[in-house]
Design a protein around this motif. Structure first.
Motif, PDB file in Angstrom:
ATOM      1  N   VAL A  91      48.557 111.572 -37.826  1.00  0.00           N
ATOM      2  CA  VAL A  91      48.319 111.228 -36.430  1.00  0.00           C
ATOM      3  C   VAL A  91      49.601 111.331 -35.598  1.00  0.00           C
ATOM      4  O   VAL A  91      49.523 111.635 -34.403  1.00  0.00           O
ATOM      5  N   VAL A 107      51.544 117.553 -31.339  1.00  0.00           N
ATOM      6  CA  VAL A 107      50.829 118.765 -30.957  1.00  0.00           C
ATOM      7  C   VAL A 107      50.302 118.628 -29.536  1.00  0.00           C
ATOM      8  O   VAL A 107      50.435 119.533 -28.703  1.00  0.00           O
ATOM      9  N   GLY A 108      49.699 117.474 -29.252  1.00  0.00           N
ATOM     10  CA  GLY A 108      49.163 117.252 -27.917  1.00  0.00           C
ATOM     11  C   GLY A 108      50.218 117.326 -26.845  1.00  0.00           C
ATOM     12  O   GLY A 108      50.028 117.969 -25.802  1.00  0.00           O
ATOM     13  N   VAL A 133      41.675 112.079 -36.789  1.00  0.00           N
ATOM     14  CA  VAL A 133      42.769 112.978 -36.407  1.00  0.00           C
ATOM     15  C   VAL A 133      42.383 113.807 -35.181  1.00  0.00           C
ATOM     16  O   VAL A 133      43.160 113.944 -34.228  1.00  0.00           O
ATOM     17  N   LEU A 134      41.179 114.369 -35.194  1.00  0.00           N
ATOM     18  CA  LEU A 134      40.742 115.173 -34.049  1.00  0.00           C
ATOM     19  C   LEU A 134      40.570 114.321 -32.798  1.00  0.00           C
ATOM     20  O   LEU A 134      40.914 114.747 -31.685  1.00  0.00           O
ATOM     21  N   ASP A 172      42.230 111.605 -32.158  1.00  0.00           N
ATOM     22  CA  ASP A 172      43.586 111.292 -31.711  1.00  0.00           C
ATOM     23  C   ASP A 172      44.198 112.469 -30.953  1.00  0.00           C
ATOM     24  O   ASP A 172      44.886 112.280 -29.943  1.00  0.00           O
ATOM     25  N   LEU A 173      43.944 113.679 -31.437  1.00  0.00           N
ATOM     26  CA  LEU A 173      44.497 114.869 -30.772  1.00  0.00           C
ATOM     27  C   LEU A 173      43.997 114.990 -29.344  1.00  0.00           C
ATOM     28  O   LEU A 173      44.793 115.147 -28.411  1.00  0.00           O
ATOM     29  N   SER A 215      51.657 113.672 -36.052  1.00  0.00           N
ATOM     30  CA  SER A 215      51.701 115.110 -35.823  1.00  0.00           C
ATOM     31  C   SER A 215      50.747 115.525 -34.717  1.00  0.00           C
ATOM     32  O   SER A 215      51.085 116.380 -33.881  1.00  0.00           O
ATOM     33  N   THR A 216      49.545 114.937 -34.686  1.00  0.00           N
ATOM     34  CA  THR A 216      48.607 115.301 -33.627  1.00  0.00           C
ATOM     35  C   THR A 216      49.138 114.884 -32.262  1.00  0.00           C
ATOM     36  O   THR A 216      48.933 115.584 -31.265  1.00  0.00           O
ATOM     37  N   THR A 217      49.831 113.749 -32.211  1.00  0.00           N
ATOM     38  CA  THR A 217      50.437 113.323 -30.951  1.00  0.00           C
ATOM     39  C   THR A 217      51.449 114.350 -30.472  1.00  0.00           C
ATOM     40  O   THR A 217      51.495 114.713 -29.288  1.00  0.00           O
ATOM     41  N   TRP A 247      39.614 113.415 -40.897  1.00  0.00           N
ATOM     42  CA  TRP A 247      39.467 114.500 -39.930  1.00  0.00           C
ATOM     43  C   TRP A 247      38.911 114.020 -38.589  1.00  0.00           C
ATOM     44  O   TRP A 247      39.345 114.455 -37.523  1.00  0.00           O
TER      45      TRP A 247
END
Length: 487
Positions: free
Chosen positions: A386, A392-393, A245-246, A248-249, A388-390, A242
């Motif tokens: 990660v 999302v960003g 991931v956060l 990275d976001l 996915s977070t990219t 977590w």
């Protein structure tokens, strides 16, 4: 009972440099594609929809929301592809087939997006961008997960990700140098030249995937056990990840907020013409050639998470200096008047090059920790978090910034003339978010404790388990009583 470990088990040989180059070749066209879709596609479709009769302000909001819809659909794909990857076992490896499979999706989708015809609609953009991102996810997730098996040690991962990041810069810089190579006949980002960029995908991706698939040598590893995926696996991996991931976001959101409005900002707020706007970006991206290996070496000295934090502070300083540079005057000379901006772009890009490089290497370390604790190989699934977070960003930046520009009256159509009020709104969007978000991302890593020492212990325990499993396969199960007597 403890098992003796030979040198071959305790030390991993560095992956050969030719193999690193072959593996990183895929990053060359991928980086160029990321530049096309992140920097020029939003502006291109605002112009295309405006020419088709849509109001320019409405087109800004529609394109932002369309890209958000694409990214949300795309995010759902990553865990599905990751689960399938983690179950894959073929004679040519686990990840190689997925990269080959993603190739036709990517090439055909890019051609449809960049050559939209006379009257494209938002639905057309959504459909073919989703099609493109199916292939894009297969390639990026396959390469990311494969990297964890090629470079199993803490320090080796910094080296591998440094080389792949450096090679990716070549793809972006080569694309940005097209105006120089073609004497101004092709200007990436110009609406008339966007179809020409489809050739970049049609030639670059098949060539790069072929080199990677043919010349990347697999490391010998124990065959993975048959696995059944459950939601508890995802939740457990997510609990361990977590913080990363956060981080990275927000580290994606920070520099990412400048991407969709970069051309607008340096054209309208800083006074550069379109061909020079692209040229200045070379300094930002090209800085990664020096930045990636530099941050990799710093990480060996201070650890990956501390190095990310150092880069965050440096990013905030350099971004502030870049923003303070004055607008160039009409009739400026690029090599003299644009030099301070070029230096500023280089310094910001040098600092930003640390983020993706080191975060991906940290994920690879966490995969080993989860593997030790659960006896499960969740490599692709954890990398999907990660990636996915990219996404999302990248989605959030366009879907938020473009509607805000529409609210302040900014006209994003190519060649439009904007009011001082609209340009001020553009400057505010470019100024505040990157620094705040990057500092927040660095703060997320306080308390992170998976350093080189801890990872070495994890690798040793994994090797001992692998060695024990190999011995057991030869002599049969070791009874607990025999084990106790041996000790």
């Amino acid at each position: 009972m403890t098992f003796p470990m030979s040198t071959s088990h305790t030390a991993e040989k560095p992956y050969p440099l030719p193999g690193l180059i072959a593996f990183g070749t895929v990053g060359v066209p991928l980086a160029g594609l990321l530049l096309i879709f992140g920097l020029w596609i939003p502006r291109f479709y605002v112009t295309v929809l405006s020419k088709a009769g849509m109001d320019a302000k409405t087109a800004l909001a529609v394109v932002g929301l369309s890209i958000l819809a694409v990214r949300l659909l795309d995010i759902c794909l990553d865990p599905v592809i990751a689960i399938a990857m983690d179950r894959t076992k073929t004679p040519i490896g686990r990840y190689r087939p997925w990269m080959i499979l993603g190739l036709p999706f990517l090439v055909y989708g890019v051609s449809r997006v960049l050559i939209p015809g006379q009257h494209p609609t938002p639905g057309y953009l959504i459909l073919w961008m989703v099609f493109t991102y199916v292939g894009y996810s297969m390639l990026t997730l396959g390469q990311a997960a494969w990297s964890a098996t090629l470079a199993p040690t803490y320090q080796e991962r910094s080296r591998l990700f440094g080389w792949t990041q450096g090679l990716a810069v070549i793809g972006s810089v080569g694309l940005l140098l097209l105006p120089a190579f073609t004497h101004g006949k092709i200007i990436p980002g110009s609406a008339k030249d966007m179809p020409t960029l489809a050739l970049y995908a049609a030639i670059g991706f098949p060539l790069a995937v072929a080199i990677c698939a043919l010349f990347t040598r697999e490391r010998r590893t124990a065959p993975p056990p048959k696995q059944k995926f459950s939601m508890s696996d995802y939740l457990f991996a997510g609990k361990r990840m977590w913080r990363v991931v956060l981080a990275d976001l927000v580290l994606t959101l920070g520099p990412g907020t400048t991407g969709p409005i970069y051309v607008y900002f340096f054209h309208d707020a800083k006074g550069f013409v379109d061909k020079d706007v692209g040229f200045l970006l070379i300094f930002y991206i090209g800085a990664g050639i020096l930045g990636a290996p530099f941050w990799g070496r710093v990480a060996r000295r201070f650890g990956k998470h501390r190095t990310v934090q150092i880069a965050c502070v440096c990013y905030g300083i350099t971004q502030t200096i870049l923003m303070a540079l004055p607008k160039v005057h009409p009739g400026y000379h690029l090599l003299s008047d644009g030099l301070p901006t070029a230096i500023g772009m280089f310094s910001v890009g040098f600092c930003a090059s640390a983020f993706i490089l080191l975060i991906r290497a940290m994920v690879a370390d966490l995969i080993d920790e989860v593997k030790l604790e659960t006896r499960r190989d969740l490599t692709s699934l954890m990398f999907s978090m990660v990636t996915s977070t990219t996404k999302v960003g990248q989605a959030v930046t366009v879907s938020i910034v473009f509607p805000i520009l529409a609210m302040v009256g900014y006209n994003g159509r190519e060649g439009a003339v904007n009011t001082p009020h609209a340009i001020l709104g553009l400057e505010m969007c470019y100024l505040f978010a990157p620094i705040v978000l990057v500092f927040f991302g660095g703060a997320m890593l306080f308390g992170y404790n998976l350093d080189a020492k801890r990872h070495a212990e994890i690798r040793q325990a994994l090797m001992e388990r692998e060695y024990a499993g190999a011995e057991e396969s030869l002599i049969g199960p070791i009874e607990p009583e025999a084990s106790a007597a041996a000790e």
